[in-house]
Design an enzyme around this catalytic site. Structure first.
Site, short mmCIF file in Angstrom:
data_model
loop_
_atom_site.label_atom_id
_atom_site.label_comp_id
_atom_site.label_asym_id
_atom_site.label_seq_id
_atom_site.Cartn_x
_atom_site.Cartn_y
_atom_site.Cartn_z
N SER A 1 -3.99 1.61 9.11
CA SER A 1 -4.37 0.23 9.37
C SER A 1 -5.70 0.16 10.12
CB SER A 1 -3.24 -0.47 10.13
OG SER A 1 -3.46 -1.85 10.24
N ASP B 1 0.75 -4.13 -0.27
CA ASP B 1 0.26 -4.34 1.10
C ASP B 1 -0.14 -5.80 1.26
OD1 ASP B 1 -0.95 -4.30 3.58
OD2 ASP B 1 -2.25 -2.59 3.16
N HIS C 1 2.37 -2.10 3.74
CA HIS C 1 1.29 -1.67 4.63
C HIS C 1 1.67 -0.46 5.46
CE1 HIS C 1 -2.37 -2.24 6.95
NE2 HIS C 1 -1.68 -2.26 8.07
#
Length: 314
Positions: A135, A225, A260
């Site tokens: 991330s 995601d 994600h």
């Protein structure tokens, strides 16, 4: 400790207790016997170093998590259980860091110091150190690999963009509300930051020059995601490296139905969760469906370890 129960019939929390047909308690281990956990509080670095059993020197990883902050250790503990020294560092949201918890008050020099700490450790091979980011940790990984002057041996990036409007020239948080215009909120009030991270919406000055990367790079994409524009960023990275004649350095893994938070295997799939409570509650969308996300975590973990074996061991 994990408690597993088999109940009679279908049940839900609102229905109360059902007859328990069988139960077992099992243990999940993150640290193999002999792995050492060392708290790091030196040179202003806040982190935890995990060392495998034996004298070394070991190949190593610098482990960077996302903007949720804090100090997450379990991925590093698992790396050390596989024979790699690993340093998890906190860079925001930790009581021992300067400044408010919701901003990043440390900058590029902080991550340089963390990498240097690994290089200087007597049980680490200074020429075999990689960086992994998830991330927002991907942004930091790219900044480090393209700006720091250090030369990591490999990079592993999971669902993150090539830049961020939230960082100033020194890599610290700056006040910026402009990115909120790209937030998408569904009918439940859950927020997605995917549009914020589309390459076309990133300020040009915030994009890292990924074509300058000089080591092998693995980029992992969760195709469902909902938090970051991972597919679009992967496309940008792949094209930049191809144009620079570095296609051979790029490995792309793409997982349909995965979200994600592609973590080590057997961690739950959270499609959405509470992101913050102040000044008001905000839930964020991560994406992912349980079965394909679980399969992605199993496969990605295997491929991550293979990638590290290839590029960090001799």
């Amino acid at each position: 400790m994990v408690n597993i129960s088999l109940l009679e019939g279908h049940t839900s929390p609102s229905e109360g207790q059902r007859t328990e047909l069988a139960a077992v308690t099992t243990e999940r281990w993150y640290m193999a016997p002999g792995v050492r956990r060392i708290e790091i509080r030196q040179n202003k670095i806040i982190g935890t170093l995990f060392l495998p059993p034996g004298p070394g020197p070991f190949p190593a990883m610098l482990d960077l998590w996302g903007e949720g902050g804090g100090l997450l250790e379990y991925r590093s503990a698992l790396f050390a259980s596989r024979g790699f020294a690993s340093l998890s560092v906190a860079y925001m949201g930790h009581k021992d860091l300067p400044g408010p918890p919701h901003i990043m008050s440390v900058g590029d020099s902080y991550f340089k110091s963390a990498f240097q700490l690994l290089q200087d450790h007597c049980q680490v091979d200074a020429d075999r150190i990689g960086v992994i980011g998830l991330s927002f940790g991907v942004v930091l990984t790219f900044r480090f690999a393209t700006r720091s002057g250090f030369k990591p041996s490999c990079l592993i990036c999971i669902n993150g963009p090539v830049g961020s409007p939230l960082l100033d020239e020194d890599g610290k948080s700056k006040k910026s509300e402009s990115d909120q215009k790209y937030w998408e909120v569904d009918d439940r009030g859950y927020a997605s930051f995917k549009t914020v991270t589309l390459p076309d919406n990133l300020p040009p000055e915030s994009k890292q020059k990924v074509e300058n990367i000089t080591c092998p790079l693995m980029y992992i994409v969760g195709e469902d995601d909902l938090c970051a524009a991972s597919t679009e960023n992967a496309d940008l990275i792949e094209e930049a490296l191809r144009s620079a004649g570095k296609s051979h350095q790029f490995t792309r893994l793409s997982y349909p139905g995965a979200g994600h938070l592609i973590e080590p295997p057997y961690t739950p799939c959270s499609r959405a969760s509470l992101w913050k409570t102040k000044p008001e509650k905000l839930f964020t969308l991560w994406g992912g469906h349980p079965a394909p996300h679980a399969a992605a975590q199993e496969d990605a973990w295997k491929r991550i370890l293979e990638f590290m074996e290839t590029h960090l061991r001799r």
